[in-house]
Design an enzyme around this catalytic site. Sequence first.
Site, mmCIF file in Angstrom:
data_model
loop_
_atom_site.group_PDB
_atom_site.id
_atom_site.type_symbol
_atom_site.label_atom_id
_atom_site.label_comp_id
_atom_site.label_asym_id
_atom_site.label_seq_id
_atom_site.Cartn_x
_atom_site.Cartn_y
_atom_site.Cartn_z
ATOM 1 N N TYR A 164 0.871 -1.175 0.000
ATOM 2 C CA TYR A 164 0.000 0.000 0.000
ATOM 3 C C TYR A 164 0.909 1.227 0.000
ATOM 4 C CZ TYR A 164 -3.424 3.487 1.557
ATOM 5 O OH TYR A 164 -4.209 4.610 1.649
ATOM 6 N N ASP A 188 -2.240 -1.606 -3.959
ATOM 7 C CA ASP A 188 -2.593 -0.234 -4.312
ATOM 8 C C ASP A 188 -1.288 0.548 -4.310
ATOM 9 O OD1 ASP A 188 -3.431 2.345 -4.567
ATOM 10 O OD2 ASP A 188 -4.542 2.424 -2.679
ATOM 11 N N HIS A 211 -11.818 1.788 -4.779
ATOM 12 C CA HIS A 211 -11.061 0.832 -5.590
ATOM 13 C C HIS A 211 -11.909 -0.418 -5.801
ATOM 14 C CE1 HIS A 211 -6.941 2.679 -4.952
ATOM 15 N NE2 HIS A 211 -7.630 3.236 -3.965
#
Length: 268
Positions: free
Chosen positions: A110, A154, A258
């Site tokens: 992340y 991500d 997302h």
Amino acid sequence: MSFSIATWNINSVRLRMPLVERFLLEKAPDVLCLQETKCPDDQFPSTAFRKLGYQHIVISGQKGYHGVATVARRPIELVEKRDFCTMGDCRHLSVRVTAGDKKVLLHNFYVPAGGDEPDPGINPKFRHKLDFVAEMNAIRADHDATSGSVLVGDLNIAPLEHDVWSHKQLLKVVSHTPVETENFEAMRKAGDWVDLMRLNVPYEQKIYTWWSYRAQDWESSDRGRRLDHVWSSQNLASSFTGYEILREARGWDRPSDHVPVIARFDLE
């Protein structure tokens, strides 16, 4: 043997556990990597995952912010939880999982969003993001005859022109600025990673995994960005059979901004 890995920035795993349950029941990936879980380890909903058949759980979480988790239907072994930029943030973990004849090292990332102002001189969040990506140069796509590597998550950067709805309009917007995209692609290539979502996909084809909450009608405006990524070592690219972006999940009740991405491999 079919082997699948899903990645999803869930934006609070406890808040959106009903969506996760729906996704796992409908798609049943072998491994699910979650980001932005926003949950300390002792409050992670492990029982719910185990009831769904995901008995193997590795988590790195903190209260209210960040957090990553990898859950699986097959055994996984924790390899590392790396503290990038010595910030104490829970933004990375890696596990090892067996798929066919390969031991796969799976990284779950992340990357910091970077705030709104794309100037590292005045925006410490953007400076942090650039430093984080620079440290990712150390993450290499290690592989040999019996092992391979996969990196998902991500990554908060849409690197290519057609990874955003408007290349021209977003050149000064965090996630698509040249300093981000150039450093991002340089880091990927330095690690010898293959961008699987762009493998055998026409350059001009738009790919999105994120749509802003700010849009009144995200679906009709379709102003998306590809912020979520799936990479592999060179030796796994030939086993990659395709990916699925679950776009409809953006329209589920109380969704994340997302959507899940599922990568599938055929490993002997």
